[in-house]
Design an enzyme around this catalytic site. Structure first.
Site, PDB file in Angstrom:
ATOM      1  N   ASP A  38       0.843  -1.200   0.000  1.00 35.18           N
ATOM      2  CA  ASP A  38       0.000   0.000   0.000  1.00 35.18           C
ATOM      3  C   ASP A  38       0.878   1.249   0.000  1.00 35.18           C
ATOM      4  O   ASP A  38       1.023   1.927   1.016  1.00 35.18           O
ATOM      5  CB  ASP A  38      -0.933  -0.010   1.208  1.00 35.18           C
ATOM      6  CG  ASP A  38      -1.878  -1.201   1.198  1.00 35.18           C
ATOM      7  OD1 ASP A  38      -2.107  -1.772   0.116  1.00 35.18           O
ATOM      8  OD2 ASP A  38      -2.374  -1.579   2.276  1.00 35.18           O
ATOM      9  N   THR A  61      -2.474  -5.290  -4.161  1.00 35.38           N
ATOM     10  CA  THR A  61      -2.292  -3.879  -4.483  1.00 35.38           C
ATOM     11  C   THR A  61      -3.541  -3.065  -4.160  1.00 35.38           C
ATOM     12  O   THR A  61      -4.645  -3.591  -4.066  1.00 35.38           O
ATOM     13  CB  THR A  61      -1.979  -3.710  -5.983  1.00 35.38           C
ATOM     14  OG1 THR A  61      -3.065  -4.241  -6.757  1.00 35.38           O
ATOM     15  CG2 THR A  61      -0.691  -4.424  -6.355  1.00 35.38           C
ATOM     16  N   ASP A  91      -7.002  -5.121  -4.407  1.00 33.56           N
ATOM     17  CA  ASP A  91      -7.872  -5.061  -3.229  1.00 33.56           C
ATOM     18  C   ASP A  91      -8.865  -3.897  -3.383  1.00 33.56           C
ATOM     19  O   ASP A  91      -8.850  -2.938  -2.619  1.00 33.56           O
ATOM     20  CB  ASP A  91      -6.998  -4.887  -1.990  1.00 33.56           C
ATOM     21  CG  ASP A  91      -7.762  -5.028  -0.688  1.00 33.56           C
ATOM     22  OD1 ASP A  91      -8.970  -5.338  -0.735  1.00 33.56           O
ATOM     23  OD2 ASP A  91      -7.154  -4.828   0.370  1.00 33.56           O
ATOM     24  N   LYS A  93     -12.203  -3.847  -3.165  1.00 29.91           N
ATOM     25  CA  LYS A  93     -13.366  -3.824  -2.263  1.00 29.91           C
ATOM     26  C   LYS A  93     -14.568  -3.145  -2.915  1.00 29.91           C
ATOM     27  O   LYS A  93     -15.133  -2.170  -2.408  1.00 29.91           O
ATOM     28  CB  LYS A  93     -13.026  -3.144  -0.939  1.00 29.91           C
ATOM     29  CG  LYS A  93     -11.990  -3.878  -0.093  1.00 29.91           C
ATOM     30  CD  LYS A  93     -11.831  -3.212   1.278  1.00 29.91           C
ATOM     31  CE  LYS A  93     -10.818  -3.946   2.144  1.00 29.91           C
ATOM     32  NZ  LYS A  93      -9.423  -3.730   1.676  1.00 29.91           N
ATOM     33  N   ALA A  95     -18.193  -2.110  -3.895  1.00 33.69           N
ATOM     34  CA  ALA A  95     -19.307  -2.000  -2.948  1.00 33.69           C
ATOM     35  C   ALA A  95     -20.487  -1.236  -3.541  1.00 33.69           C
ATOM     36  O   ALA A  95     -21.186  -0.521  -2.830  1.00 33.69           O
ATOM     37  CB  ALA A  95     -18.843  -1.302  -1.662  1.00 33.69           C
ATOM     38  N   ASP A  96     -20.736  -1.421  -4.848  1.00 36.48           N
ATOM     39  CA  ASP A  96     -21.831  -0.695  -5.492  1.00 36.48           C
ATOM     40  C   ASP A  96     -22.753  -1.684  -6.194  1.00 36.48           C
ATOM     41  O   ASP A  96     -22.535  -2.898  -6.152  1.00 36.48           O
ATOM     42  CB  ASP A  96     -21.263   0.330  -6.482  1.00 36.48           C
ATOM     43  CG  ASP A  96     -22.090   1.609  -6.514  1.00 36.48           C
ATOM     44  OD1 ASP A  96     -23.346   1.492  -6.550  1.00 36.48           O
ATOM     45  OD2 ASP A  96     -21.494   2.703  -6.513  1.00 36.48           O
ATOM     46  N   GLY A  98     -24.631  -3.800  -9.216  1.00 38.27           N
ATOM     47  CA  GLY A  98     -24.020  -4.618 -10.254  1.00 38.27           C
ATOM     48  C   GLY A  98     -23.621  -3.863 -11.498  1.00 38.27           C
ATOM     49  O   GLY A  98     -22.515  -4.046 -12.032  1.00 38.27           O
ATOM     50  N   ASN A  99     -24.495  -3.011 -12.002  1.00 43.57           N
ATOM     51  CA  ASN A  99     -24.206  -2.288 -13.244  1.00 43.57           C
ATOM     52  C   ASN A  99     -23.014  -1.357 -13.079  1.00 43.57           C
ATOM     53  O   ASN A  99     -22.198  -1.197 -13.998  1.00 43.57           O
ATOM     54  CB  ASN A  99     -25.433  -1.494 -13.687  1.00 43.57           C
ATOM     55  CG  ASN A  99     -25.224  -0.837 -15.039  1.00 43.57           C
ATOM     56  OD1 ASN A  99     -25.026  -1.512 -16.044  1.00 43.57           O
ATOM     57  ND2 ASN A  99     -25.241   0.494 -15.060  1.00 43.57           N
ATOM     58  N   SER A 151     -10.362  -7.332   9.788  1.00 44.58           N
ATOM     59  CA  SER A 151      -9.479  -7.436  10.955  1.00 44.58           C
ATOM     60  C   SER A 151      -9.477  -6.174  11.814  1.00 44.58           C
ATOM     61  O   SER A 151      -8.829  -6.145  12.856  1.00 44.58           O
ATOM     62  CB  SER A 151      -8.045  -7.733  10.486  1.00 44.58           C
ATOM     63  OG  SER A 151      -7.591  -6.732   9.610  1.00 44.58           O
ATOM     64  N   GLN A 211      -6.374  -1.388  13.559  1.00 43.70           N
ATOM     65  CA  GLN A 211      -5.920  -2.672  13.041  1.00 43.70           C
ATOM     66  C   GLN A 211      -5.469  -3.567  14.191  1.00 43.70           C
ATOM     67  O   GLN A 211      -4.814  -3.114  15.117  1.00 43.70           O
ATOM     68  CB  GLN A 211      -4.765  -2.480  12.048  1.00 43.70           C
ATOM     69  CG  GLN A 211      -4.195  -3.769  11.460  1.00 43.70           C
ATOM     70  CD  GLN A 211      -5.199  -4.537  10.616  1.00 43.70           C
ATOM     71  OE1 GLN A 211      -6.166  -5.062  11.139  1.00 43.70           O
ATOM     72  NE2 GLN A 211      -4.962  -4.598   9.322  1.00 43.70           N
ATOM     73  N   TYR A 213      -3.622  -7.351  15.051  1.00 39.98           N
ATOM     74  CA  TYR A 213      -2.761  -8.343  14.418  1.00 39.98           C
ATOM     75  C   TYR A 213      -2.792  -9.679  15.146  1.00 39.98           C
ATOM     76  O   TYR A 213      -2.882  -9.737  16.371  1.00 39.98           O
ATOM     77  CB  TYR A 213      -1.318  -7.829  14.381  1.00 39.98           C
ATOM     78  CG  TYR A 213      -1.121  -6.651  13.461  1.00 39.98           C
ATOM     79  CD1 TYR A 213      -1.025  -6.822  12.088  1.00 39.98           C
ATOM     80  CD2 TYR A 213      -1.040  -5.348  13.962  1.00 39.98           C
ATOM     81  CE1 TYR A 213      -0.850  -5.746  11.226  1.00 39.98           C
ATOM     82  CE2 TYR A 213      -0.858  -4.259  13.118  1.00 39.98           C
ATOM     83  CZ  TYR A 213      -0.764  -4.476  11.754  1.00 39.98           C
ATOM     84  OH  TYR A 213      -0.604  -3.408  10.917  1.00 39.98           O
TER      85      TYR A 213
END
Length: 265
Positions: A38, A61, A91, A93, A95-96, A98-99, A151, A211, A213
């Site tokens: 990152d 990434t 990565d 993620k 989150a919307d 489908g279209n 996490s 975070q 661990y």
């Protein structure tokens, strides 16, 4: 409890093409380490990718944080993946609906589906997000992970959310091959979801920003997960990237061998 199988055994029988490729790679290279890179500069990303490449099964990434992103970066990452034998996991993620995710995955300046073997999605929008991503990724042989658990402290990804995420995955096993989660998700002997687990560290317990661990042993042996994801623990000190990559690879693989030994008759 599911019947235990090695990575190699699972590769031979897995129904998902992306999962087969990953499991074969892990067995061939003897690593279950994914490094999350990152960073915000192209040169640094490529430098770290080259340094960790020999030790990882997956390079993770966040391509949209790279200030000087260009197509050459993608081409160099693809070449490093071939040279060092690893898969690329963007990565994103998603989150919307489908279209929208179809365009985010296949189009725009990043064209993620064209180069990233693996990506992931939240299930908050419902099952349409999986179908939208599948329309783009499945014909290209890509694979999707669902975020069943996270996490970070206070995460809402638990309880019914996790249960529903697993149910969605079961209905799309041709494309969804696993989860970002903190524990094994398989419930029957014929299920074989791969679990990749972030928040792995050998030296610290948290980062001050939520975070948390756990050690490779806790993740692989105690929780039955498959791939450890390590970020700053590997590249936090630039002069120790290769040393730390080897350290985490060895710790992850030792934990896997211990799990194998525990399940031997």
């Amino acid at each position: 409890m599911n019947t235990f199988k090695t990575y190699g055994d699972r590769a031979k029988s897995h129904s998902n093409a992306c999962a087969r490729s990953l499991l074969e790679l892990m067995e061939r290279k003897q690593t279950n380490l994914s490094v999350a890179v990152d960073v915000t500069k192209k040169a640094e990303l490529l430098s770290i990718a080259n340094a960790v490449g020999p030790y990882v099964c997956v390079l993770k990434t966040h391509i949209d944080i790279v200030d000087d992103f260009d197509q050459d970066l993608v081409e160099q990452l693809e070449q490093l993946a071939k040279t060092h034998d690893f898969m690329i996991f963007e990565d994103r993620k998603f989150a919307d609906i489908g279209n929208t995710v179809k365009h985010q995955y296949g189009n725009g300046i990043y064209k993620i589906a064209s180069w990233s073997h693996i990506t992931n999605a939240h299930t908050v929008p419902g099952e349409g997000i999986i179908q939208g991503l599948k329309d783009v990724g499945l014909p290209l042989g890509r694979g999707l992970l669902l975020l069943a658990e996270m996490s970070s402290k206070g995460a809402l990804t638990k309880g019914d959310y996790t249960t529903e995420s697993v149910a969605m995955a079961r209905r799309h096993q041709d494309f969804v091959f696993g989860f970002i989660a903190q524990q094994q998700m398989n419930q029957t002997d014929d299920e074989d979801f791969i679990v990749m687990t972030p928040g792995v560290g050998l030296d610290v317990k948290g980062d001050g920003l939520g975070q948390q661990y756990r050690t490779p042993h806790q993740v692989i042996v105690d929780s039955g997960c498959d791939v450890i994801i390590v970020g700053r623990g590997v590249y936090g000190n630039p002069d120790q990237v290769q040393q730390q990559s080897a350290r985490y690879r060895d710790a992850g693989w030792a934990a896997y061998l211990e799990r194998c030994q525990q399940h031997k008759a």
